[in-house]
Write a protein that holds these residues in place. Structure first.
Motif, mmCIF file in Angstrom:
data_model
loop_
_atom_site.group_PDB
_atom_site.id
_atom_site.type_symbol
_atom_site.label_atom_id
_atom_site.label_comp_id
_atom_site.label_asym_id
_atom_site.label_seq_id
_atom_site.Cartn_x
_atom_site.Cartn_y
_atom_site.Cartn_z
ATOM 1 N N TYR A 132 -3.725 36.095 18.641
ATOM 2 C CA TYR A 132 -2.497 35.568 17.356
ATOM 3 C C TYR A 132 -1.255 36.397 17.797
ATOM 4 O O TYR A 132 -1.219 37.422 18.069
ATOM 5 C CB TYR A 132 -3.051 36.080 15.988
ATOM 6 N N ILE A 133 -0.154 35.501 17.369
ATOM 7 C CA ILE A 133 0.955 36.265 17.102
ATOM 8 C C ILE A 133 1.262 36.221 15.603
ATOM 9 O O ILE A 133 1.140 35.231 15.112
ATOM 10 C CB ILE A 133 2.198 35.198 17.871
ATOM 11 N N GLY A 134 1.844 37.136 15.275
ATOM 12 C CA GLY A 134 2.213 37.457 13.911
ATOM 13 C C GLY A 134 3.653 37.045 13.716
ATOM 14 O O GLY A 134 4.519 38.381 14.336
ATOM 15 N N THR A 135 4.343 36.474 13.280
ATOM 16 C CA THR A 135 5.821 36.321 13.392
ATOM 17 C C THR A 135 6.348 36.766 11.530
ATOM 18 O O THR A 135 5.621 36.218 10.633
ATOM 19 C CB THR A 135 6.401 34.945 13.274
ATOM 20 N N GLU A 136 7.008 37.546 11.586
ATOM 21 C CA GLU A 136 7.593 38.122 10.395
ATOM 22 C C GLU A 136 8.618 37.017 9.627
ATOM 23 O O GLU A 136 9.319 36.338 9.993
ATOM 24 C CB GLU A 136 8.485 39.628 10.510
ATOM 25 N N ASN A 137 8.248 36.916 8.165
ATOM 26 C CA ASN A 137 8.799 35.861 7.628
ATOM 27 C C ASN A 137 10.406 36.219 6.946
ATOM 28 O O ASN A 137 11.233 35.448 7.066
ATOM 29 C CB ASN A 137 8.166 35.532 5.963
ATOM 30 N N PRO B 287 13.072 40.284 7.020
ATOM 31 C CA PRO B 287 13.188 41.631 7.083
ATOM 32 C C PRO B 287 12.501 42.629 6.058
ATOM 33 O O PRO B 287 11.923 43.805 6.341
ATOM 34 C CB PRO B 287 14.526 42.134 7.393
ATOM 35 N N ALA B 288 12.264 41.782 4.914
ATOM 36 C CA ALA B 288 11.639 42.560 3.736
ATOM 37 C C ALA B 288 9.970 42.369 3.927
ATOM 38 O O ALA B 288 9.132 43.158 3.214
ATOM 39 C CB ALA B 288 11.830 41.586 2.587
ATOM 40 N N GLY B 289 9.433 41.876 4.935
ATOM 41 C CA GLY B 289 7.953 41.570 5.335
ATOM 42 C C GLY B 289 7.367 40.176 4.922
ATOM 43 O O GLY B 289 7.923 39.386 4.829
ATOM 44 N N GLY B 290 5.984 40.438 5.229
ATOM 45 C CA GLY B 290 5.444 39.043 5.072
ATOM 46 C C GLY B 290 5.186 38.365 6.241
ATOM 47 O O GLY B 290 6.216 38.064 7.181
ATOM 48 N N GLN B 291 3.853 38.333 6.904
ATOM 49 C CA GLN B 291 3.651 37.965 8.317
ATOM 50 C C GLN B 291 2.894 36.608 8.357
ATOM 51 O O GLN B 291 1.818 36.676 7.451
ATOM 52 C CB GLN B 291 3.168 39.110 8.937
ATOM 53 N N THR B 292 3.226 35.841 9.087
ATOM 54 C CA THR B 292 2.565 34.529 9.113
ATOM 55 C C THR B 292 1.683 34.659 10.736
ATOM 56 O O THR B 292 2.391 34.956 11.596
ATOM 57 C CB THR B 292 3.258 33.397 9.201
ATOM 58 N N LEU B 293 0.338 34.478 10.646
ATOM 59 C CA LEU B 293 -0.544 34.373 11.968
ATOM 60 C C LEU B 293 -0.471 33.070 12.464
ATOM 61 O O LEU B 293 -0.848 32.058 11.873
ATOM 62 C CB LEU B 293 -1.788 35.032 11.580
ATOM 63 N N HIS B 294 -0.492 32.867 13.816
ATOM 64 C CA HIS B 294 -0.679 31.754 14.662
ATOM 65 C C HIS B 294 -1.627 31.929 15.825
ATOM 66 O O HIS B 294 -1.414 32.913 16.422
ATOM 67 C CB HIS B 294 0.799 31.347 15.050
ATOM 68 N N LYS B 295 -2.666 31.321 15.671
ATOM 69 C CA LYS B 295 -3.705 31.389 16.949
ATOM 70 C C LYS B 295 -2.882 30.925 18.121
ATOM 71 O O LYS B 295 -2.655 29.599 17.980
ATOM 72 C CB LYS B 295 -4.880 30.990 16.588
ATOM 73 N N VAL B 296 -2.910 31.542 19.154
ATOM 74 C CA VAL B 296 -2.398 31.254 20.492
ATOM 75 C C VAL B 296 -3.414 31.191 21.698
ATOM 76 O O VAL B 296 -2.892 30.647 22.916
ATOM 77 C CB VAL B 296 -1.108 31.905 20.807
ATOM 78 N N GLY B 297 -4.661 31.670 21.343
ATOM 79 C CA GLY B 297 -5.542 31.622 22.545
ATOM 80 C C GLY B 297 -6.747 32.332 22.260
ATOM 81 O O GLY B 297 -6.850 32.709 21.116
ATOM 82 N N ASN B 298 -7.768 32.282 23.115
ATOM 83 C CA ASN B 298 -8.831 33.122 23.255
ATOM 84 C C ASN B 298 -9.179 33.454 24.597
ATOM 85 O O ASN B 298 -9.360 32.641 25.632
ATOM 86 C CB ASN B 298 -10.040 32.226 22.554
ATOM 87 N N VAL B 299 -9.590 34.582 24.947
ATOM 88 C CA VAL B 299 -9.878 35.372 26.109
ATOM 89 C C VAL B 299 -11.219 36.302 25.784
ATOM 90 O O VAL B 299 -11.183 36.952 24.974
ATOM 91 C CB VAL B 299 -8.952 35.918 26.888
ATOM 92 N N ALA B 300 -12.205 35.971 26.521
ATOM 93 C CA ALA B 300 -13.270 37.037 26.378
ATOM 94 C C ALA B 300 -12.866 38.495 26.528
ATOM 95 O O ALA B 300 -12.127 38.788 27.423
ATOM 96 C CB ALA B 300 -14.297 36.670 27.149
ATOM 97 N N LEU B 301 -13.422 39.416 25.723
ATOM 98 C CA LEU B 301 -13.465 40.716 25.588
ATOM 99 C C LEU B 301 -13.708 41.312 27.369
ATOM 100 O O LEU B 301 -14.559 40.869 27.856
ATOM 101 C CB LEU B 301 -14.374 41.429 24.976
ATOM 102 N N GLY B 302 -12.802 42.045 27.835
ATOM 103 C CA GLY B 302 -12.700 42.478 29.159
ATOM 104 C C GLY B 302 -12.239 41.640 30.389
ATOM 105 O O GLY B 302 -12.327 41.976 31.377
ATOM 106 N N VAL B 303 -11.884 40.555 29.878
ATOM 107 C CA VAL B 303 -11.258 39.465 30.936
ATOM 108 C C VAL B 303 -9.699 39.498 31.157
ATOM 109 O O VAL B 303 -9.212 39.599 30.016
ATOM 110 C CB VAL B 303 -11.737 38.027 30.555
ATOM 111 N N LYS B 304 -8.991 39.679 31.998
ATOM 112 C CA LYS B 304 -7.581 39.735 32.125
ATOM 113 C C LYS B 304 -6.911 38.422 31.520
ATOM 114 O O LYS B 304 -7.634 37.230 31.953
ATOM 115 C CB LYS B 304 -7.351 39.825 33.988
ATOM 116 N N TRP B 305 -5.826 38.535 31.128
ATOM 117 C CA TRP B 305 -4.966 37.456 30.560
ATOM 118 C C TRP B 305 -3.655 37.922 30.819
ATOM 119 O O TRP B 305 -3.184 38.980 31.271
ATOM 120 C CB TRP B 305 -5.176 37.081 29.289
#
Length: 260
Positions: free
Chosen positions: A171-176, A178-196
């Motif tokens: 996920y990338i979390g982009t801040e809404n 400077p006062a705070g609040g973050q929006t999450l965007h799913k950007v991919g999936n890679v299995a644990l231990g695999v290079k990306w």
């Protein structure tokens, strides 16, 4: 013979192009020496290391001068070269010293200038952080790359954070603001231990993120315009407990920064 040569050139070009899309350049694909400390394989002259040790609210830091080169800093618990694959390895436990503005421990690099001063760049221009990595273990969530606010106001928030979770979700979390609040965007999936790979690019009022060749873009709110920025990378664990054995291990195979 001429057809074979043409075919070889075509295949070589295709391979190089594919590697470029994935963010794996000739430099990042270079062999890592497992016998050297991280500074012998990576350009750490532009990074300061923050560790999960020190006194409450004041973590230990290691300067670029001590990190860089073939005799640079090595910590067998929190920051070391993997003797099998040469990767620059970060370990951040759930229990560790934190900064005053965070509840989570980290073993993480903070961008610096080559003169030893803190990096602090404006949103104008073209700024890029590129990495190849893998995460062998993480308890709940780990931040592996950031663009963080520098001078320009009182906020201590990031502009963005790149997260990896145990199920492989990225996920990338982009801040809404400077006062705070973050929006999450799913950007991919890679299995644990695999290079990306990831490439974080900031150009003007845009964040461009590429994960394993897949690109997404996000508009930066104008409220961030007064702020300068800097990059961070490593293991910034996103869970806390009394455990020193639970945490996040992150291994980097390439890490580069460019500004234009």
């Amino acid at each position: 013979m001429r057809r074979r040569k043409l075919l070889a050139v075509t295949l070589s070009t295709a391979v190089v192009g594919a590697l470029g899309v994935l963010g794996i350049t000739n430099a990042s694909a270079a062999a890592l020496d497992p016998t050297l400390p991280p500074g012998g394989n990576f350009d750490l002259a532009i990074w300061q290391l923050q560790l999960p040790t020190g006194s409450p609210g004041s973590p230990d830091t290691i300067s670029p001068a001590k990190l860089k080169g073939a005799s640079g800093y090595n910590n067998p618990t929190y920051f070391w070269t993997d003797k099998n694959d040469g990767s620059m390895t970060f370990w951040a436990p759930e229990k560790g010293v934190t900064t005053p503005n965070s509840n989570y421990a980290r073993s993480e690099l903070r961008e610096m200038n080559r003169d030893g001063s803190a990096a602090n760049w404006s949103l104008s221009g073209n700024h890029t952080l590129s990495a190849q990595l893998r995460i062998p273990s993480v308890t709940k969530n780990v931040c592996v790359g950031q663009v963080h606010l520098g001078t320009g106001g009182s906020s201590t928030k990031p502009l963005l954070e790149l997260y990896y979770r145990p199920n492989g979700d990225i996920y990338i979390g982009t801040e809404n603001s400077p006062a705070g609040g973050q929006t999450l965007h799913k950007v991919g999936n890679v299995a644990l231990g695999v290079k990306w790979t990831y490439v974080i690019n900031v150009t003007g009022n845009k964040i461009n993120l590429t994960v394993n060749g897949s690109k997404t873009s996000y508009t930066i709110p104008s409220s961030f315009n007064p702020y300068k920025q800097y990059f961070k990378a490593g293991s910034y664990n996103q869970s806390s407990s009394d455990s020193t054995s639970n945490g996040a291990k992150v291994k980097f195979y390439s890490l580069t920064v460019s500004h234009g």
